[in-house]
Scaffold this active site. Sequence first.
Site, PDB file in Angstrom:
ATOM      1  N   GLU A 138       0.891  -1.280   0.042  1.00  0.00           N
ATOM      2  CA  GLU A 138      -0.013  -0.048  -0.005  1.00  0.00           C
ATOM      3  C   GLU A 138       1.053   1.249   0.080  1.00  0.00           C
ATOM      4  O   GLU A 138       0.589   2.174  -0.649  1.00  0.00           O
ATOM      5  CB  GLU A 138      -0.855  -0.009   1.206  1.00  0.00           C
TER       6      GLU A 138
ATOM      7  N   GLU B 194      -4.193  -9.432   3.926  1.00  0.00           N
ATOM      8  CA  GLU B 194      -5.117  -9.093   5.153  1.00  0.00           C
ATOM      9  C   GLU B 194      -6.262 -10.099   5.162  1.00  0.00           C
ATOM     10  O   GLU B 194      -6.676 -10.400   6.258  1.00  0.00           O
ATOM     11  CB  GLU B 194      -5.498  -7.809   4.952  1.00  0.00           C
TER      12      GLU B 194
END
Length: 698
Positions: free
Chosen positions: A109, A129
């Site tokens: 990210e 995640e």
Amino acid sequence: MSGMSSTAYQLQDGVAVITLDNPPVNGLGHALRSHIVAGIDAAQADLEVRVIVLIGSGRAFSGGADIREFGSPKASAEPNLHTVIRIVEASQKPVIAAIGGVCMGGGLELALSCHFRVAVAGAQIALPEVKLGLLPGAGGTQRLPRVVGVETAVNMIVSGNPVPSEKLRGTALFDEFIEGSLLEGALKFAAKVVAEKRALKLVRDIRIDYPNHEAFFQFSRNTVAALAKNFPAPLKCVEAVAAAVQPFDEGLKIERRLFVELMGTPESRALRHAFFGERACSKIPDVPEGTPTRKIEKVAVIGAGTMGGGIAMNFLNADIPVLLLEMKQEALDRGVSTIRRNYENSMNKGKLTQEKLDRRMSLLSGTLDYEALKDADLVIEAVFEELGVKETVFRKLDEVMKSGAILASNTSTLDVNKIAHFTQRPQDVVGMHFFSPANVMKLLEVVRGAATAKDVLATVMALAKKIRKTAVVSGVCDGFIGNRMIEHYGRVAGFLVEAGASPQQVDRALEKWGMAMGPFRMGDLAGNDIGWAIRKRRYVEKPEVKYSKIADQLCELGRFGQKVGRGWYLYLAGSRDAIPDPEVDRLIEDYRKELGIAPRQIADAEIVERCIYALVNEAARLLEEGIAQRASDIDMVYLAGYGFPLQRGGPMRYADEVGLYNVVRAMRRFAAAPGGDTRFWEPAPLLARLAAEGKTFN
Ligand SMILES: NC(=O)c1ccc[n+]([C@@H]2O[C@H](COP(=O)([O-])OP(=O)(O)OC[C@H]3O[C@@H](n4cnc5c(N)ncnc54)[C@H](O)[C@@H]3O)[C@@H](O)[C@H]2O)c1
């Protein structure tokens, strides 16, 4: 640059190089996040700096959040990851991510917020995640589809699996691939960006052009809903990526909302608990990390039966030579050919190559002679479950094994301290309790005897990792952690059948709740005679223990389970399908009549409560007695060895989720019901205390 090495920020020919340096994988902990912000700020202020490169130290760009900070205020302290990402994105000077090794989660990210990205082949790219029941919450679900396309992004985010960087070559994720030194290549690329006066590119500004997106997302929703029944995260991952077709800030808001929703789900709490439980169980409080270990280069296994063969395979698979000892040549030959057949089956399924099969079989040798064991570093005994037999074996081992060798027993129920004292070296004796089939089941209970040396424990725990087991330490007691608890569960299941449920109803209720297999199907699989033998021994010693005798009557009829084609169920030749059997129903009815029990309707929810709380209560005792080191270890035993549903996180985690107050109330209700066993349902002191104090196990 406080707290960071001076090499973490360097100026080279107008390029500010900010190094992410937080071993082992440059997790984005608070100190590292602060360092990145300080580096970006310094670079903005320095007139000499024209361009900025972010690069990882060691073999990672960044593995994402620093798991050591999970659950602590540092995890979200400013500058948090969102802030860092905004600051990088807003930099007036181009920021280039130089990606090598691991680039995952928050690390990816962060890279996506840079203006340019260069990479080497072989870097591992992932947003994992979902494996913690979450979704990437720092813009990953919005930025990744903008660079790799919606379909690839959905696949990556829903699976969480790493993709090698070269597979994403040609997408807008990477501006250039670097051959050779990543830093040198990144510096060259930086020079080009400056020379060509390239405009700052923001991923957020890319518009997704995918006319068919509605149909694709509908297809994804259907597929994911069917595949991930027990977990909400995969579906929410699809929803989040679907929002990426909207304007960026709108999509980001949706990502945020979905992330917060997932954080609050019991499934995510369970997955995070299991993730940390797996790491915690390898730690032993009084055996510090760095305790020296003994070298294990050759393993011997005594007994080539069901367990011995499976145990041997674990080591062969890890490229460790194994010597198998039996009493008779036929038994040895049978054991070796079973191992070969298992490998051949894997090969036929395409899971093993001929070359690997040959390699593994070449590491295996057999003997009938104890003298041959003398240079083994570890011996694991898996002979009949009788103390006398174990005594003979361990006295012999004590004579022949070299000094410093580890002597382990795979006993399920016998006293490891007694076994240790059959030798003159109880410090070298330990229990290694594998589960059947031993080459498949993840769980290994490491039974710590009163005299077991710390370096023996450290060695066995390290070896367990090598053979890919989840090793949990247990103290010495009858049944250790897992089987001592399952005995209570099995007893409750027996009472439920006595009281009016059918074995099928009990199995179905627990399987619907998530157990891989109900207790009666489990008994049929393991062999009802094993439990019978244990009961005969155990309940002779403890005549006060109440249990349903239906299981004994079944065994008296020879209904030992799958291996004889009949147990609690019927099995057709060659099939594992459990078929209800009227003969068993009749036996149960007669038994109830004999005892004057009027059968009652029992709800599935009550079946689950009784069975699971029986596990929890005994587990609380194990914890209090110090047999288990921590509540999460008990959860790991059940997740890795007993088919407990992962989405519930283990019995202790589940009890915490229900609330211990409510667990205790249910137990008091069971005790007070007509015919209720007040002794059995007496809450363990630890459970009662935690419930009264409003606390949890974990
Ligand atoms: N079967 C399970 O599910 C399970 C699970 C965990 C632990 N265990 C434990 O593992 C041990 C072995 O169980 P199993 O199911 O493999 O039994 P098994 O009967 O299949 O195998 C035992 C083997 O040991 C051999 N043997 C017996 N005495 C010996 C001796 N003195 N020297 C050398 N070999 C000898 C036998 O010939 C036989 O091949 C027991 O202690 C049992 O409690 C079993």
